[in-house]
Design a protein around this motif. Sequence first.
Motif, PDB file in Angstrom:
ATOM      1  N   ILE A 150       2.380   1.965  -3.570  1.00  0.00           N
ATOM      2  CA  ILE A 150       1.027   2.247  -4.484  1.00  0.00           C
ATOM      3  C   ILE A 150       1.440   4.023  -3.983  1.00  0.00           C
ATOM      4  N   ARG A 151       0.775   4.410  -2.730  1.00  0.00           N
ATOM      5  CA  ARG A 151       0.259   5.766  -2.337  1.00  0.00           C
ATOM      6  C   ARG A 151       1.377   6.004  -2.847  1.00  0.00           C
ATOM      7  N   VAL A 165      -0.014   2.992 -10.263  1.00  0.00           N
ATOM      8  CA  VAL A 165       1.103   2.811 -10.062  1.00  0.00           C
ATOM      9  C   VAL A 165       2.036   2.998 -11.411  1.00  0.00           C
ATOM     10  N   GLU A 173      -4.745  -0.822  -8.948  1.00  0.00           N
ATOM     11  CA  GLU A 173      -4.052   0.083  -8.108  1.00  0.00           C
ATOM     12  C   GLU A 173      -2.665  -0.323  -9.017  1.00  0.00           C
ATOM     13  N   ILE A 203      -3.385  -7.218  -4.054  1.00  0.00           N
ATOM     14  CA  ILE A 203      -3.720  -5.566  -5.045  1.00  0.00           C
ATOM     15  C   ILE A 203      -4.422  -5.709  -6.252  1.00  0.00           C
ATOM     16  N   ASN A 251       0.821  -0.971   0.066  1.00  0.00           N
ATOM     17  CA  ASN A 251      -0.113   0.059   0.121  1.00  0.00           C
ATOM     18  C   ASN A 251       0.972   1.099   0.294  1.00  0.00           C
TER      19      ASN A 251
END
Length: 307
Positions: free
Chosen positions: A18-19, A153, A149, A145, A15
């Motif tokens: 990704i963020r 990315v 997502e 995932i 996570n």
Amino acid sequence: MHDLLDADLWQLTANGLIRGAFYAALGAGLALVIGVTTRFHFAYALTYTVAPYAAYWVMDGLGVPFWPSALIGLATAVAVSVLLELGVYEPVARRAADRAMLAVLVTSIGVSTAGIALLQLRFGTSGLPFYGPEVVQHDLGPVRISNFEIALVATCLLLVVATAAFLAFTPIGRSVKAVRSNPGLAGVLGISVRRVGLVCFAIAGLISGACALWYGLLYTVQPTMGDATVIYGFVVAFLAGTRSSPLRALPVGIGLGLLEQGASIWLSVQWAQTAVFTVLAVYLAVLAGKGRMPRFQLVRPASPRKA
């Protein structure tokens, strides 16, 4: 219990990556605008928000398929970003003269607030059903995932790398770097400072719109979706440097994403976000102590040379 903690740690790491890529792309676009034009573009939150709303309006009102609607959303974000510079920031900066930076910042906050209020009047304050391609979940060991997502990315990495390549290998990109280094000298050499600024706003609008569309598919579309998210863009922009390569935003954004997710193990969501801004505050305090705080100068369009 130990296996459960390991699984949570791997998921939080995924996570965070990704963020982090998401924050890096937003920060790279914002750093380009600040570094070249010296505009504190707080209405970045508005250009971020209008992209999924424009796409939703076209899909829901006109029945257009998702991908053409997404392209219209991107075009809307680019157009709003450029029009903000042409119709708002530039006239305000011209009238404010030596107080241009503060005047543009205040105006930007006001325009963003007004624009988001108009979206609330038109579409309401609740989230919208923003649907696109089918979501598919993938299990990679302890990590789950989605295809959205993965696409987010990939899109963010592509945008950052493409921006860096644009600046390094194209004539307009080299003009952008020249204006960022010395706008006065660039104007004397015949580079249109005004056109370069518009190019930077267009790139920032494209990046913010693309990020917002994937965010809307992953979570929800609502008028205030850009407020907190774009703050992270400011954090990345200042930590990575507004006059450095966009590639520097990648490790900074990913580091912030990992910090945010890692802090959530011990802290609540609100305090985990506070940890990110604490990093920025400490960094700026260190720069101030060393006398290395960035200094911005008003960028004025070069006057035409006489024949």
